[in-house]
Design a protein around this motif. Structure first.
Motif, PDB file in Angstrom:
ATOM      1  N   CYS A  61       0.859  -1.186   0.000  1.00  0.00           N
ATOM      2  CA  CYS A  61       0.000   0.000   0.000  1.00  0.00           C
ATOM      3  C   CYS A  61       0.891   1.230   0.000  1.00  0.00           C
ATOM      4  CB  CYS A  61      -0.958   0.016   1.190  1.00  0.00           C
ATOM      5  SG  CYS A  61      -0.253   0.546   2.755  1.00  0.00           S
ATOM      6  N   LYS A  62       0.292   2.353  -0.340  1.00  0.00           N
ATOM      7  CA  LYS A  62       1.020   3.616  -0.350  1.00  0.00           C
ATOM      8  C   LYS A  62       0.407   4.529   0.702  1.00  0.00           C
ATOM      9  CE  LYS A  62       1.096   5.745  -4.294  1.00  0.00           C
ATOM     10  NZ  LYS A  62       1.370   6.490  -5.536  1.00  0.00           N
ATOM     11  N   TRP A  63       1.269   5.186   1.465  1.00  0.00           N
ATOM     12  CA  TRP A  63       0.855   6.136   2.484  1.00  0.00           C
ATOM     13  C   TRP A  63       1.664   7.403   2.236  1.00  0.00           C
ATOM     14  CZ3 TRP A  63       0.320   4.490   8.292  1.00  0.00           C
ATOM     15  CH2 TRP A  63      -0.228   5.536   9.025  1.00  0.00           C
ATOM     16  N   GLY A  64       1.048   8.392   1.619  1.00  0.00           N
ATOM     17  CA  GLY A  64       1.789   9.583   1.211  1.00  0.00           C
ATOM     18  C   GLY A  64       2.810   9.189   0.153  1.00  0.00           C
ATOM     19  N   ASN A  65       4.094   9.462   0.432  1.00  0.00           N
ATOM     20  CA  ASN A  65       5.172   9.096  -0.489  1.00  0.00           C
ATOM     21  C   ASN A  65       5.881   7.808  -0.093  1.00  0.00           C
ATOM     22  OD1 ASN A  65       4.846  11.305  -2.197  1.00  0.00           O
ATOM     23  ND2 ASN A  65       6.081  12.613  -0.883  1.00  0.00           N
ATOM     24  N   LEU A  66       5.323   7.075   0.865  1.00  0.00           N
ATOM     25  CA  LEU A  66       5.938   5.824   1.298  1.00  0.00           C
ATOM     26  C   LEU A  66       5.135   4.642   0.779  1.00  0.00           C
ATOM     27  CD1 LEU A  66       6.747   6.662   5.030  1.00  0.00           C
ATOM     28  CD2 LEU A  66       8.300   6.721   3.080  1.00  0.00           C
ATOM     29  N   VAL A  67       5.849   3.612   0.344  1.00  0.00           N
ATOM     30  CA  VAL A  67       5.221   2.364  -0.069  1.00  0.00           C
ATOM     31  C   VAL A  67       5.605   1.309   0.954  1.00  0.00           C
ATOM     32  CG1 VAL A  67       5.151   0.556  -1.828  1.00  0.00           C
ATOM     33  CG2 VAL A  67       5.185   2.956  -2.511  1.00  0.00           C
ATOM     34  N   PHE A  68       4.614   0.582   1.458  1.00  0.00           N
ATOM     35  CA  PHE A  68       4.829  -0.477   2.436  1.00  0.00           C
ATOM     36  C   PHE A  68       4.567  -1.826   1.774  1.00  0.00           C
ATOM     37  CE2 PHE A  68       3.958   3.283   4.835  1.00  0.00           C
ATOM     38  CZ  PHE A  68       4.730   3.170   5.973  1.00  0.00           C
ATOM     39  N   VAL A  69       5.436  -2.789   2.056  1.00  0.00           N
ATOM     40  CA  VAL A  69       5.263  -4.158   1.565  1.00  0.00           C
ATOM     41  C   VAL A  69       5.395  -5.065   2.782  1.00  0.00           C
ATOM     42  CG1 VAL A  69       6.146  -5.969   0.051  1.00  0.00           C
ATOM     43  CG2 VAL A  69       6.284  -3.580  -0.667  1.00  0.00           C
ATOM     44  N   GLN A  70       4.465  -6.020   2.919  1.00  0.00           N
ATOM     45  CA  GLN A  70       4.542  -6.943   4.047  1.00  0.00           C
ATOM     46  C   GLN A  70       3.880  -8.255   3.685  1.00  0.00           C
ATOM     47  OE1 GLN A  70       0.628  -5.940   6.697  1.00  0.00           O
ATOM     48  NE2 GLN A  70       2.496  -5.023   7.380  1.00  0.00           N
ATOM     49  N   GLY A  71       4.246  -9.293   4.397  1.00  0.00           N
ATOM     50  CA  GLY A  71       3.644 -10.599   4.205  1.00  0.00           C
ATOM     51  C   GLY A  71       4.693 -11.695   4.164  1.00  0.00           C
ATOM     52  N   SER A  72       4.221 -12.913   3.982  1.00  0.00           N
ATOM     53  CA  SER A  72       5.103 -14.074   3.967  1.00  0.00           C
ATOM     54  C   SER A  72       4.838 -14.892   2.718  1.00  0.00           C
ATOM     55  CB  SER A  72       4.854 -14.921   5.223  1.00  0.00           C
ATOM     56  OG  SER A  72       5.804 -15.942   5.318  1.00  0.00           O
ATOM     57  N   CYS A  73       5.919 -15.248   2.026  1.00  0.00           N
ATOM     58  CA  CYS A  73       5.773 -16.029   0.793  1.00  0.00           C
ATOM     59  C   CYS A  73       6.684 -17.250   0.839  1.00  0.00           C
ATOM     60  CB  CYS A  73       6.052 -15.172  -0.431  1.00  0.00           C
ATOM     61  SG  CYS A  73       7.672 -14.388  -0.481  1.00  0.00           S
ATOM     62  N   VAL A  74       6.395 -18.181  -0.045  1.00  0.00           N
ATOM     63  CA  VAL A  74       7.121 -19.446  -0.061  1.00  0.00           C
ATOM     64  C   VAL A  74       7.362 -19.880  -1.509  1.00  0.00           C
ATOM     65  CG1 VAL A  74       5.013 -20.859   0.074  1.00  0.00           C
ATOM     66  CG2 VAL A  74       7.177 -21.764   0.953  1.00  0.00           C
ATOM     67  N   HIS A  75       8.442 -20.623  -1.709  1.00  0.00           N
ATOM     68  CA  HIS A  75       8.768 -21.188  -3.019  1.00  0.00           C
ATOM     69  C   HIS A  75       9.214 -22.627  -2.789  1.00  0.00           C
ATOM     70  CE1 HIS A  75      10.508 -21.819  -6.939  1.00  0.00           C
ATOM     71  NE2 HIS A  75      10.068 -20.618  -7.333  1.00  0.00           N
ATOM     72  N   GLY A 141       9.732 -13.939   5.004  1.00  0.00           N
ATOM     73  CA  GLY A 141       8.848 -12.927   5.546  1.00  0.00           C
ATOM     74  C   GLY A 141       9.307 -11.554   5.079  1.00  0.00           C
ATOM     75  N   LEU A 142       8.387 -10.757   4.587  1.00  0.00           N
ATOM     76  CA  LEU A 142       8.726  -9.429   4.080  1.00  0.00           C
ATOM     77  C   LEU A 142       8.057  -8.358   4.917  1.00  0.00           C
ATOM     78  CD1 LEU A 142       8.083 -10.049   0.276  1.00  0.00           C
ATOM     79  CD2 LEU A 142      10.275 -10.085   1.465  1.00  0.00           C
ATOM     80  N   SER A 143       8.787  -7.337   5.244  1.00  0.00           N
ATOM     81  CA  SER A 143       8.223  -6.169   5.906  1.00  0.00           C
ATOM     82  C   SER A 143       9.205  -5.026   5.680  1.00  0.00           C
ATOM     83  CB  SER A 143       8.032  -6.424   7.397  1.00  0.00           C
ATOM     84  OG  SER A 143       7.464  -5.284   8.002  1.00  0.00           O
ATOM     85  N   PHE A 144       8.892  -4.172   4.724  1.00  0.00           N
ATOM     86  CA  PHE A 144       9.776  -3.059   4.436  1.00  0.00           C
ATOM     87  C   PHE A 144       8.975  -1.917   3.826  1.00  0.00           C
ATOM     88  CE2 PHE A 144       9.915  -5.803   0.704  1.00  0.00           C
ATOM     89  CZ  PHE A 144       9.805  -4.924  -0.371  1.00  0.00           C
ATOM     90  N   PHE A 145       9.577  -0.748   3.793  1.00  0.00           N
ATOM     91  CA  PHE A 145       8.973   0.402   3.143  1.00  0.00           C
ATOM     92  C   PHE A 145      10.064   1.248   2.523  1.00  0.00           C
ATOM     93  CE2 PHE A 145       9.815   1.967   7.362  1.00  0.00           C
ATOM     94  CZ  PHE A 145      10.198   3.298   7.179  1.00  0.00           C
ATOM     95  N   PHE A 146       9.689   2.060   1.546  1.00  0.00           N
ATOM     96  CA  PHE A 146      10.630   2.955   0.885  1.00  0.00           C
ATOM     97  C   PHE A 146       9.872   4.173   0.384  1.00  0.00           C
ATOM     98  CE2 PHE A 146       9.177  -0.275  -2.068  1.00  0.00           C
ATOM     99  CZ  PHE A 146       8.702   0.475  -3.127  1.00  0.00           C
ATOM    100  N   SER A 147      10.612   5.228   0.124  1.00  0.00           N
ATOM    101  CA  SER A 147      10.022   6.454  -0.391  1.00  0.00           C
ATOM    102  C   SER A 147      10.018   6.431  -1.913  1.00  0.00           C
ATOM    103  CB  SER A 147      10.821   7.662   0.095  1.00  0.00           C
ATOM    104  OG  SER A 147      10.339   8.848  -0.507  1.00  0.00           O
TER     105      SER A 147
END
Length: 149
Positions: A61-75, A141-147
């Protein structure tokens, strides 16, 4: 004898340091409203990656100029360093972002240092697993954000 409650009146000046108060309040309200987070969107996985069952699926999702990514994935065979997902235009970083974390090797146990790149084209790609053994199934597990500016 009852005590009469005083009547309090507050007078707010319409100007403060030469700036109309109402205009400034409206500006601040608009700025704050713009910071409300957008709705979470699920990623579209590529190359055999999927959400990990029982955990938060990968989303952004985007909050202002920040994008947040979160969740858990598998391969099932995480020896490939192919793209995991790609964020749409408007959710991509202006320069590549390198991420580090821990991953878990399913069925065997053990924690691995994990590196991934969030690229300017929106592609999220795993970089490498350390130690460099061949994992059969990898949970990340992913949890990060960036501008985005």
């Amino acid at each position: 004898m009852a005590i009469t409650r005083p009547i309090t009146k507050t007078i707010i000046s319409t100007t403060d340091f030469g700036i109309p108060v109402a205009d400034q309040l409206n500006l601040n309200t608009s700025d704050i409203a713009a910071l409300k987070p957008g709705a979470w969107q699920p990623v579209t996985f590529q190359n055999g990656w999927a959400n990990e069952s029982g955990f938060q699926g990968v989303r952004y999702c985007k909050w202002g100029n920040l994008v947040f990514v979160q969740g858990s994935c598998v391969h099932a065979d995480a020896t490939s360093f192919a793209t995991v997902f790609q964020l749409p235009v408007g959710f991509r970083p202006p320069s590549s972002v390198r991420l580090f974390g821990q991953a878990f090797k399913t069925g065997v146990g053990g924690s691995y240092t994990w590196r991934g790149d969030m690229n300017v084209n929106g592609q999220f790609t795993p970089g490498e697993w350390l130690p460099a053994s061949t994992p059969q199934s990898m949970t990340v597990g992913l949890s990060f954000f960036f501008s985005i500016v």
